[in-house]
Enzyme design. Structure first.
Site, short mmCIF file in Angstrom:
data_model
loop_
_atom_site.label_atom_id
_atom_site.label_comp_id
_atom_site.label_asym_id
_atom_site.label_seq_id
_atom_site.Cartn_x
_atom_site.Cartn_y
_atom_site.Cartn_z
N GLU A 145 -2.17 2.66 -0.39
CA GLU A 145 -1.00 2.43 -1.22
C GLU A 145 -1.07 3.36 -2.43
O GLU A 145 -2.16 3.51 -3.01
CB GLU A 145 -0.95 0.98 -1.71
CG GLU A 145 0.35 0.68 -2.43
CD GLU A 145 0.50 -0.79 -2.83
OE1 GLU A 145 -0.45 -1.57 -2.67
OE2 GLU A 145 1.58 -1.12 -3.32
N GLY A 285 -7.42 -2.66 -9.10
CA GLY A 285 -8.18 -3.90 -8.96
C GLY A 285 -8.60 -4.19 -7.54
O GLY A 285 -9.77 -4.39 -7.26
N GLU A 288 -4.50 -5.14 -0.69
CA GLU A 288 -4.25 -6.20 0.28
C GLU A 288 -4.14 -5.74 1.74
O GLU A 288 -3.47 -6.40 2.54
CB GLU A 288 -2.95 -6.91 -0.11
CG GLU A 288 -1.65 -6.07 0.08
CD GLU A 288 -1.18 -5.34 -1.17
OE1 GLU A 288 -2.02 -5.09 -2.06
OE2 GLU A 288 0.01 -5.01 -1.25
N ASN A 289 -4.78 -4.64 2.15
CA ASN A 289 -4.71 -4.15 3.52
C ASN A 289 -4.81 -5.30 4.52
O ASN A 289 -5.65 -6.18 4.37
CB ASN A 289 -5.85 -3.17 3.79
CG ASN A 289 -6.05 -2.21 2.64
OD1 ASN A 289 -5.16 -1.46 2.31
ND2 ASN A 289 -7.21 -2.29 2.01
N HIS A 321 -4.58 -13.29 -5.35
CA HIS A 321 -3.44 -12.35 -5.36
C HIS A 321 -3.40 -11.56 -4.06
O HIS A 321 -2.35 -11.50 -3.40
CB HIS A 321 -3.58 -11.42 -6.56
CG HIS A 321 -2.52 -10.38 -6.66
ND1 HIS A 321 -1.42 -10.50 -7.49
CD2 HIS A 321 -2.38 -9.18 -6.05
CE1 HIS A 321 -0.66 -9.44 -7.36
NE2 HIS A 321 -1.22 -8.60 -6.50
N GLU A 322 -4.51 -10.97 -3.67
CA GLU A 322 -4.51 -10.15 -2.46
C GLU A 322 -4.27 -11.02 -1.22
O GLU A 322 -3.58 -10.62 -0.30
CB GLU A 322 -5.81 -9.36 -2.33
CG GLU A 322 -6.19 -8.51 -3.55
CD GLU A 322 -5.08 -7.62 -4.08
OE1 GLU A 322 -4.22 -7.18 -3.29
OE2 GLU A 322 -5.05 -7.36 -5.31
N HIS A 325 -0.61 -11.81 -0.81
CA HIS A 325 0.15 -10.67 -0.29
C HIS A 325 0.33 -10.75 1.23
O HIS A 325 1.24 -10.13 1.78
CB HIS A 325 -0.56 -9.36 -0.61
CG HIS A 325 -0.14 -8.72 -1.91
ND1 HIS A 325 1.19 -8.59 -2.29
CD2 HIS A 325 -0.86 -8.11 -2.89
CE1 HIS A 325 1.24 -7.96 -3.46
NE2 HIS A 325 0.02 -7.67 -3.86
N1 TRP Z 1 -1.24 -3.51 -4.11
C1 TRP Z 1 -2.34 -3.57 -5.03
C2 TRP Z 1 -2.22 -4.89 -5.73
O1 TRP Z 1 -2.49 -5.88 -5.23
C3 TRP Z 1 -2.31 -2.47 -6.04
C4 TRP Z 1 -3.14 -1.28 -5.76
C5 TRP Z 1 -4.42 -1.27 -5.36
C6 TRP Z 1 -2.78 0.06 -5.95
N2 TRP Z 1 -4.85 0.00 -5.29
C7 TRP Z 1 -3.88 0.84 -5.63
C8 TRP Z 1 -1.62 0.69 -6.35
C9 TRP Z 1 -3.85 2.22 -5.73
C10 TRP Z 1 -1.58 2.07 -6.43
C11 TRP Z 1 -2.69 2.83 -6.12
O2 TRP Z 1 -1.76 -5.06 -6.78
ZN ZN Z 2 -0.45 -6.89 -5.74
#
Ligand code: TRP
Ligand code: ZN
Length: 902
Positions: A145, A285, A288-289, A321-322, A325
C-alpha cells in the site's frame, strides 16, 4: 537494510543559489477517475528469492472490461523492474510489440481474453525505500500500500482491480526456513541446491495493495480463535527468535478484537489462518494484508520491562485496527485512493470504539481529541489542509494523514451520533450486504447508511469535501422572568480560511449538549413547543442552517451550558463563557470528557494570559482559580487516576500556539514552566501524599486499576520533580532504580532529564548500558531527550544526531530523534538561532534519496512556518528553499515542500 543513508550522494551543506524548479510533477485528480480497461481474474506469482538478484514470474489471466474500447492498449504499472521476458498466450513478444518507460509497460495490441506472462528481476537488498519487496534484519518482507506492488511486478496496480492470487516462494532453506504469503498454504517441499518452496493460495479476490510475502528465520507464537459460527482459526505471531517472549499481549489483543467485531458488528473472520509478522524496518505502523499482516515491531512486541502502559494500549489498538480492516478495507475495499478515508476513517472509528469498550471510554475519548487537536487541527490550518476525501495528490503516500484518518473517524462518529447505535448498525449491515467483494466509494457508504435508516444524508456529505476546522459559535440569553433560555448556534468557516471560503456550504453538525443548574445538577431539556423534556441529561441538537436558535423552557436560574459533549463534532468552539461557568462544568458535568475539556479551557486561558505577561516582561502570578480547580480534581474520589492525570496535564505548547496569531515560542514555554512549578508548590502536600499512596504494592500488572494507579503516581512525580529540591529529585532517582516496569522507569528518567546535571547523566548512561541492544527501548532513550524542556536540549539533539546508535536507515530511530524533536518540541525546535531548522533540513536532504516517504514526513515539521515571527519565518523559509532546490528531490518531499512554499 544493508545500505546506510549516511553515504548520500547529495551534499546537504551546499546551499542552492537559486532553487531550480524541477518539471512540475503530475497531479492526479479525483474527477479524472476512469474505470480500468482490463480486469484480472487470476494471478500466479513465483518468487525466486536470492541474495543478489530475485526473479518474479507472473502469470495474469486478463480480460478486456465490458465497456472498454476494443483497441485499448494494455498499460501496466511497473517501477524499477528489469524486464526479462513478456509473453501473451505462450508466445514471447519481441521488443517491437511493447514499450517500457520509467513507470509503465504498454502492449498495444492484445486480445480480449488472454494470459500474460512476465519475468522481471528486482534487488530487494538495495530497496531502502521500504515499499515493494525489501529486506529487514536479513528477512524478506513487502509493503504494497498504496502503490508498492508495481515495484514487484508489472500489474494494474490500482485498488479497483481485484484478483485471486496463488503465490510460490522459493529460497535457501537454511537462511529462510519460513515462507509466508496471503491465504492458505497448499504445497511445500524441497528443491535442489539447498532450496525449498511453499505455495499459498488466497481464495478471496483482492486488490494488489493487500498482497504480502515474508521469508526469513522467524519463530511463531501461536494461538487459536473459534468464531461465533464454530470455525477454528489458527493465529500466528511471527517474530525474530530473540523476541518470542514478547508476543502474548499481541495475541490476546487479536483474540479480543476478533470477539469484539463479532459482538459489535456481527463480523466473523473468513480464513483458516491469521498471521502477523513483526519487522524492525517499517515506514508506518502496520499493514492489513489479507491473512498476513505486517507490523512495525513497535506495535507487536511487549514485555513489562520493555513496554510502557501506553505501548500496551497502542499495540492492542493497532492489532485491532488491522484486524478490523479485514471487513472495512479488504472484503469491501476502495475504488480509488481518493476514497482512502472509506477504509481508514471507518477503521479508526472502529478501533476507537473497541478501545473504549476494552478500557475507559472517557480516557480513550480524551486521548483521541487531544491527538486530533494537536495534529489534525494544525494540519487543517496549514499548507497541507485537505478534505478527508482529497481532490488531488501528487504522491499518494503523503495523504495518509491525520485528516484522512482522525478527522475521517470523527465524521463516522457524527454519523453514529445522528443515527444512534441501532441505526448505525443497520447501515453498516446494509453496507456489507451490498458491497462485499467490491471496490466502492465514500458515497456508496453514505448511501447505505441513509437507505438503511430512511434518512437524508445529502447535506452531511459535505463533510467529505470540507477543508479546515469549522467554527461553532454559541451565544446565550436567559430570561429569569419566563424561565426561557436561548442557545443560539452559528456555523462559521475556518478561522484560517482566506477569502473565497466565506461562502462555504452549510454543514450538518450534531451538537451534544446539556444544561447544569448552579448546584451542578442536570436540568431537564425541553424546547419550547415540546410536550415534555427529552429523556436523559444530554440531547443532540442538529445544526443545519447558518444559525439556529434553541429555546429551552423551565430554566429558572442561569445555567452553565455543556456543549460538544464527547466532542460530538470536529469543530473549534467559540463560546465566551465566564471562568466561573467553566469551573461549574469542571466540577459537575456528567460527561467526563466535557469536564476535562472545561478544565483545559480554563488552563488555556490562564496560560495565554501569562504568556502575554511574560512577553511584556510583567511579573508572573498564578491564577488561584486554577490552583483551586486542580486541587479539587486531585481530591475528587469519583475520578480515577488516569482521569486525574489527564486533567492535571496542562495543554501542550503546540495547542496553545494554535490560539495565537503569531506563536510566542518563548512566552508559551515560560508560562507553562511557571504554571507547572506554581502548581507543584501550591499542591505540594497533596502531591506528596498521592505519590506515596500510589506506590506499587506488588509486581507489575497490566490491569486498568494498576494502569490508573501508575498514571497518577507518575503525574505526581512529574510535578514534584519540577520543584527540583533534593527530596523530590531523590524520589525520581529511587523510582528509576527500583522500577520493575518500563512505565515507571521511563517516567522517572524523563524527570531526571528535566532536572539535568549528574542525575541526568547517570540515568541516561545506565539506561543506555542496559538497553543498548534493544532497538525499541533505545528509541525511547532518544525520544525522551528530544522532547525534553531542559535548556540544553538543542545541544543534546545536535549531538545525538552524531551518536553511533543514531541512524537514518531505520524509520523508528529516525522518528525517535527527529520527528520527536521537530514535531513535538515546539520550544527547542524553534530555537531562535535556527540551528534546529538546520539540523532537520540537513537530515531531510540526507534521507530523501534513500527513503523519500520518511523524509516527506520529517519535512512537514516546517509546514506551519508562517505562524511564527519574521525571524523564524525567514529561517524556515530558507531551509524550505534549500530543500526545494536539491537536485533529484523525490516527488514525496517535493510535494510537501512545494505546498509549504506556495
Ligand atoms: N493501511 C495501513 C493502516 O492500517 C497504513 C499503511 C501501512 C501504509 N503501511 C503503509 C500507508 C505504507 C502508506 C504506506 O493504516
Ligand atoms: Zn488502517
Amino acid at each position: 537494510m544493508s545500505e546506510a543513508p549516511g553515504q548520500a550522494a547529495a551534499s546537504p551543506s551546499t546551499p542552492a543559489s537559486a532553487p531550480q524548479r524541477p518539471a512540475p510533477p503530475q497531479v492526479i485528480r479525483r474527477e479524472d477517475y476512469c474505470p480500468p480497461a482490463f480486469g484480472i481474474d487470476r494471478v500466479e506469482l513465483r518468487f525466486e528469492l536470492d541474495e543478489d538478484v530475485s526473479t518474479v514470474h507472473a502469470t495474469l489471466a486478463l480480460r478486456r472490461a465490458p465497456g472498454a474500447a476494443a483497441d485499448a492498449a494494455l498499460v501496466l504499472d511497473g517501477e524499477g523492474l528489469v524486464l526479462r521476458s513478456v509473453a501473451i498466450d505462450g508466445r514471447t513478444l519481441g521488443p517491437e510489440a511493447y514499450a517500457q518507460d520509467a513507470a509503465t509497460l504498454t502492449i498495444a495490441a492484445v486480445p480480449d481474453v488472454f494470459e500474460l506472462r512476465t519475468v522481471v528481476e528486482i534487488r530487494p537488498q538495495d530497496n531502502t525505500e521500504l515499499t515493494g519487496l525489501y529486506r529487514s534484519s536479513g528477512n524478506y518482507c513487502t509493503q504494497c500500500e498504496a502503490e508498492g506492488f508495481r515495484r514487484i511486478t508489472f500489474f494494474l496496480d490500482r485498488p479497483d482491480v481485484m484478483a485471486r492470487y496463488r503465490v510460490t516462494l522459493a529460497a535457501d532453506r537454511t537462511r529462510y526456513p519460513v515462507l509466508l504469503a496471503n491465504g492458505n498454504r497448499v504445497a511445500a517441499g524441497e528443491l535442489p541446491g539447498g532450496r525449498h518452496f511453499a505455495t499459498w493460495d488466497d481464495p478471496f479476490p483482492k486488490p494488489s495493495y493487500l498482497f504480502a510475502l515474508v521469508a526469513g528465520d522467524l519463530r511463531c507464537h501461536a494461538g487459536e480463535f473459534t468464531t461465533a459460527s464454530g470455525r477454528r482459526v489458527r493465529l500466528e505471531i511471527w517474530v525474530e527468535p530473540e523476541n518470542i517472549d514478547r508476543c502474548e499481549h499481541a495475541l490476546r489483543s487479536l483474540q479480543r478484537a476478533m470477539l469484539w467485531d463479532e459482538q459489535r458488528f456481527g463480523r466473523e473472520y473468513d480464513l483458516d489462518i491469521y498471521m502477523i509478522v513483526a519487522v524492525s524496518d517499517f515506514n508506518m505502523g502496520a499493514m492489513e494484508n489479507k491473512g498476513l499482516n505486517i507490523f512495525n515491531a513497535k506495535y507487536v512486541l511487549a514485555r513489562p520491562d520493555t513496554a510502557t502502559d501506553d505501548d500496551y494500549e497502542a499495540i492492542e489498538k493497532v492489532i485491532a485496527h488491522e484486524y478490523f480492516h479485514n471487513w472495512t478495507g479488504n472484503r469491501v475495499t476502495c475504488r480509488d485512493w481518493f476514497q482512502l478515508t472509506l477504509k481508514e476513517g471507518l477503521t479508526v472509528f472502529r478501533d476507537h470504539w473497541f478501545s473504549a469498550d476494552m478500557g475507559s471510554p472517557a480516557v480513550t475519548r480524551i486521548a483521541e481529541v487531544l491527538a486530533l487537536r494537536t495534529a489534525q487541527f494544525a494540519e487543517d490550518s496549514g499548507p497541507m489542509a485537505h478534505p478527508i476525501r482529497p481532490e488531488s495528490y501528487v504522491e499518494m503516500n503523503n495523504f495518509y494523514t491525520a485528516t484522512v484518518y482522525e478527522k475521517g473517524s470523527e465524521v463516522i462518529g457524527m454519523l453514529r451520533t445522528l443515527l444512534g447505535d441501532a441505526g448505525f448498525r443497520r447501515g453498516m449491515d446494509l453496507y456489507f450486504e451490498r458491497h462485499d467483494g467490491q471496490a466502492v466509494t465514500c458515497d456508496d457508504f453514505r448511501a447505505a447508511l441513509a437507505d438503511a435508516n430512511g434518512r437524508d444524508l445529502e447535506q452531511f456529505g459535505r463533510w467529505y469535501s470540507q477543508v479546515g476546522t469549522p467554527v461553532l459559535r454559541a451565544r446565550t440569553t436567559h430570561d429569569p422572568a419566563t424561565g426561557r433560555f436561548t442557545l443560539r448556534l452559528e456555523q462559521a468557516p475556518p478561522l484560517a480560511a482566506g477569502a473565497g471560503r466565506e461562502a462555504a456550504p452549510l454543514l450538518h453538525i450534531p451538537v451534544a449538549m446539556g444544561l447544569l443548574a448552579p448546584d451542578g445538577s442536570s436540568l431537564p431539556l425541553q424546547l419550547v413547543g415540546e410536550a415534555a423534556a427529552s429523556p436523559g441529561e444530554t440531547r443532540v441538537l442538529e445544526l443545519r442552517e447558518q444559525a439556529q436558535s434553541f429555546e429551552f423552557v423551565g430554566v429558572q436560574e442561569a445555567p452553565a451550558v455543556s456543549l460538544l459533549r464527547g466532542f460530538s463534532a470536529p469543530v473549534e468552539l467559540d463560546y465566551p463563557r465566564s471562568d466561573d461557568e467553566l469551573a461549574r462544568l469542571m466540577g459537575a458535568d456528567p460527561d467526563a470528557f466535557a469536564r476535562w475539556d472545561a478544565g483545559q479551557e480554563l488552563a488555556r486561558r490562564v496560560l495565554l494570559r501569562l504568556c502575554d505577561d511574560a512577553v511584556a516582561g510583567r511579573e508572573l502570578v498564578i491564577d488561584e482559580r486554577l490552583v483551586t480547580a486542580c486541587g479539587r480534581v486531585l481530591a475528587d474520589p469519583r475520578l480515577d487516576g488516569s482521569l486525574k492525570a489527564l486533567a492535571l496535564t496542562l495543554p501542550n505548547e503546540r495547542i496553545l500556539g494554535q490560539h495565537q496569531t503569531i506563536v510566542a515560542v518563548e512566552g508559551l514555554h515560560r508560562a507553562r514552566q511557571f504554571v507547572v512549578r506554581a502548581l507543584a508548590e501550591a499542591l505540594q502536600g497533596p502531591l506528596r501524599a498521592i505519590y506515596s499512596e500510589t506506590a506499587p504494592r506488588g509486581p507489575y500488572a497490566i490491569t486498568q486499576a494498576e494502569i490508573d494507579r501508575r498514571r497518577l503516581h507518575n503525574l505526581a512525580l512529574g510535578y514534584l520533580a519540577a520543584l527540583g529540591d533534593d527530596a523530590s529529585v531523590a524520589l525520581a532517582v529511587a523510582q528509576f532504580k527500583d522500577a520493575d516496569n518500563m512505565s515507571d522507569s521511563q517516567e522517572a528518567l524523563a524527570c531526571l532529564i528535566e532536572v539535568g546535571g549528574p542525575v541526568r547523566e547517570a540515568g541516561l548512561a545506565e539506561f543506555h548500558a542496559r538497553w543498548r541492544g534493544d532497538a525499541l527501548v533505545l528509541d525511547k532513550w532518544f525520544t525522551l531527550q528530544a522532547v525534553s524542556g531542559h535548556p540544553d536540549t538543542l545541544e543534546r539533539v545536535l549531538a545525538l544526531a552524531h551518536h553511533p546508535d543514531f541512524t537514518l536507515a531505520n524509520p523508528n530511530r529516525t522518528r525517535a530523534l527527529l520527528a520527536s524533536f521537530g514535531l513535538r518540541n515546539q520550544f527547542h525546535f524553534h530555537d531562535a538561532s535556527g540551528r534546529g531548522y538546520q539540523l532537520l533540513a540537513d537530515k531531510v536532504c540526507e534521507l530523501d534519496p534513500h527513503n523519500p516517504h520518511v523524509a516527506a514526513r520529517l519535512v512537514s515539521a516546517f509546514n506551519n512556518w508562517r505562524r511564527f515571527d519574521s525571524g523564524r519565518q525567514a529561517a524556515m523559509h530558507a531551509q524550505l528553499q534549500r530543500i526545494a532546490g536539491l537536485p533529484g528531490l523525490s516527488r514525496s518531499t517535493q510535494e510537501i515542500v512545494a505546498r509549504a512554499l506556495v
